[in-house]
Design a protein around this motif. Sequence first.
Motif, PDB file in Angstrom:
ATOM      1  N   GLU A  65      -9.655  -3.398  -6.799  1.00 42.22           N
ATOM      2  CA  GLU A  65      -8.775  -3.731  -6.053  1.00 42.22           C
ATOM      3  C   GLU A  65      -8.468  -3.489  -5.102  1.00 42.22           C
ATOM      4  O   GLU A  65      -8.547  -3.770  -3.478  1.00 42.22           O
ATOM      5  CB  GLU A  65      -8.588  -1.776  -7.086  1.00 42.22           C
ATOM      6  CG  GLU A  65      -8.321  -1.569  -8.046  1.00 42.22           C
ATOM      7  CD  GLU A  65      -7.148  -0.175  -8.219  1.00 42.22           C
ATOM      8  OE1 GLU A  65      -7.850   0.458  -7.649  1.00 42.22           O
ATOM      9  OE2 GLU A  65      -6.238  -0.546  -9.753  1.00 42.22           O
ATOM     10  N   ARG A  82      -9.482 -11.217 -21.366  1.00 39.58           N
ATOM     11  CA  ARG A  82      -8.756 -10.864 -21.248  1.00 39.58           C
ATOM     12  C   ARG A  82      -8.466  -9.294 -22.422  1.00 39.58           C
ATOM     13  O   ARG A  82      -9.001  -8.310 -21.971  1.00 39.58           O
ATOM     14  CB  ARG A  82      -7.358 -11.091 -21.697  1.00 39.58           C
ATOM     15  CG  ARG A  82      -6.513  -9.601 -20.979  1.00 39.58           C
ATOM     16  CD  ARG A  82      -5.217 -10.615 -21.126  1.00 39.58           C
ATOM     17  NE  ARG A  82      -5.139 -12.107 -19.495  1.00 39.58           N
ATOM     18  CZ  ARG A  82      -4.327 -11.089 -18.592  1.00 39.58           C
ATOM     19  NH1 ARG A  82      -4.413 -10.123 -18.105  1.00 39.58           N
ATOM     20  NH2 ARG A  82      -4.852 -12.714 -17.726  1.00 39.58           N
ATOM     21  N   PRO A 130      -4.491  -1.529 -14.396  1.00 38.25           N
ATOM     22  CA  PRO A 130      -3.163  -2.807 -14.801  1.00 38.25           C
ATOM     23  C   PRO A 130      -3.097  -3.681 -13.747  1.00 38.25           C
ATOM     24  O   PRO A 130      -3.626  -4.909 -13.651  1.00 38.25           O
ATOM     25  CB  PRO A 130      -2.082  -2.190 -15.427  1.00 38.25           C
ATOM     26  CG  PRO A 130      -2.064  -0.969 -15.265  1.00 38.25           C
ATOM     27  CD  PRO A 130      -3.440  -0.480 -15.463  1.00 38.25           C
ATOM     28  N   VAL A 131      -3.636  -3.014 -12.235  1.00 32.24           N
ATOM     29  CA  VAL A 131      -3.890  -3.677 -11.106  1.00 32.24           C
ATOM     30  C   VAL A 131      -4.797  -4.414 -11.136  1.00 32.24           C
ATOM     31  O   VAL A 131      -5.203  -5.643 -10.983  1.00 32.24           O
ATOM     32  CB  VAL A 131      -3.397  -2.785 -10.454  1.00 32.24           C
ATOM     33  CG1 VAL A 131      -4.117  -2.896  -9.071  1.00 32.24           C
ATOM     34  CG2 VAL A 131      -2.009  -1.351 -10.026  1.00 32.24           C
ATOM     35  N   MET A 146      -6.897  -5.431 -13.791  1.00 31.37           N
ATOM     36  CA  MET A 146      -6.539  -6.424 -14.345  1.00 31.37           C
ATOM     37  C   MET A 146      -5.984  -7.748 -14.311  1.00 31.37           C
ATOM     38  O   MET A 146      -6.743  -9.193 -14.071  1.00 31.37           O
ATOM     39  CB  MET A 146      -6.201  -6.049 -15.425  1.00 31.37           C
ATOM     40  CG  MET A 146      -7.155  -5.221 -17.003  1.00 31.37           C
ATOM     41  SD  MET A 146      -8.833  -6.262 -17.377  1.00 31.37           S
ATOM     42  CE  MET A 146      -7.601  -6.793 -18.902  1.00 31.37           C
ATOM     43  N   GLU A 147      -4.779  -7.680 -13.181  1.00 34.93           N
ATOM     44  CA  GLU A 147      -3.770  -8.917 -12.635  1.00 34.93           C
ATOM     45  C   GLU A 147      -4.899  -9.198 -11.480  1.00 34.93           C
ATOM     46  O   GLU A 147      -4.771 -10.903 -11.613  1.00 34.93           O
ATOM     47  CB  GLU A 147      -2.710  -7.982 -12.188  1.00 34.93           C
ATOM     48  CG  GLU A 147      -1.588  -7.918 -13.551  1.00 34.93           C
ATOM     49  CD  GLU A 147      -1.329  -8.725 -14.178  1.00 34.93           C
ATOM     50  OE1 GLU A 147      -1.123 -10.234 -13.918  1.00 34.93           O
ATOM     51  OE2 GLU A 147      -1.402  -8.474 -15.028  1.00 34.93           O
ATOM     52  N   LYS A 148      -5.037  -8.363 -11.269  1.00 33.74           N
ATOM     53  CA  LYS A 148      -6.028  -8.804  -9.717  1.00 33.74           C
ATOM     54  C   LYS A 148      -7.777  -9.931 -10.146  1.00 33.74           C
ATOM     55  O   LYS A 148      -7.597 -10.837  -9.536  1.00 33.74           O
ATOM     56  CB  LYS A 148      -7.023  -7.703  -8.725  1.00 33.74           C
ATOM     57  CG  LYS A 148      -7.646  -8.491  -7.453  1.00 33.74           C
ATOM     58  CD  LYS A 148      -7.245  -7.386  -6.307  1.00 33.74           C
ATOM     59  CE  LYS A 148      -7.361  -8.147  -4.987  1.00 33.74           C
ATOM     60  NZ  LYS A 148      -8.346  -7.012  -4.084  1.00 33.74           N
ATOM     61  N   PHE A 190      -7.733 -11.198 -13.008  1.00 34.66           N
ATOM     62  CA  PHE A 190      -7.329 -12.682 -13.494  1.00 34.66           C
ATOM     63  C   PHE A 190      -6.677 -13.461 -13.243  1.00 34.66           C
ATOM     64  O   PHE A 190      -5.752 -14.713 -13.349  1.00 34.66           O
ATOM     65  CB  PHE A 190      -7.123 -12.232 -15.104  1.00 34.66           C
ATOM     66  CG  PHE A 190      -7.329 -11.985 -16.383  1.00 34.66           C
ATOM     67  CD1 PHE A 190      -8.455 -13.051 -16.943  1.00 34.66           C
ATOM     68  CD2 PHE A 190      -7.970 -10.661 -16.438  1.00 34.66           C
ATOM     69  CE1 PHE A 190      -8.824 -12.841 -18.300  1.00 34.66           C
ATOM     70  CE2 PHE A 190      -8.624 -10.231 -17.320  1.00 34.66           C
ATOM     71  CZ  PHE A 190      -9.513 -11.208 -18.127  1.00 34.66           C
ATOM     72  N   GLY A 191      -6.162 -12.821 -11.154  1.00 37.46           N
ATOM     73  CA  GLY A 191      -5.284 -14.015 -10.896  1.00 37.46           C
ATOM     74  C   GLY A 191      -6.032 -14.524  -9.516  1.00 37.46           C
ATOM     75  O   GLY A 191      -7.297 -15.810  -9.757  1.00 37.46           O
TER      76      GLY A 191
END
Length: 116
Positions: free
Chosen positions: A29, A62, A72-73, A75-77, A79-80
Amino acid sequence: MKNKKNRKLNKTTEHRFAMLRNMSVSLVENESVKTTLAKAKELVKFVSKIITAAKKGGMTNRRRVLVDIKSPVAMEKLFGPLAERYKTRPGGYTRIYKLGRRVSDGSEMAIVKLVE
């Protein structure tokens, strides 16, 4: 003498894994974490496996990463933007910068950063 895979860091197995999971979420993060040198070296090994799985993508990876990363933040970062950033990089996603010794107890301190 046997090869020792991990440092125990004077903690129980559950505590050590919980600490590494929390530190890896903070690293993903914030892209930087300040900690002791021994913890930093363990964190680099832990996070590099997670980033490699995220880089490959797919539902299986994943789910595998979701076991260690509960945020979740993060995870999005992972895989993005981070997966895109390290797509062509074969490894070495982090760098350790030594800071010297801590005043209170003399522990060697370090900063772990994600490379560009």
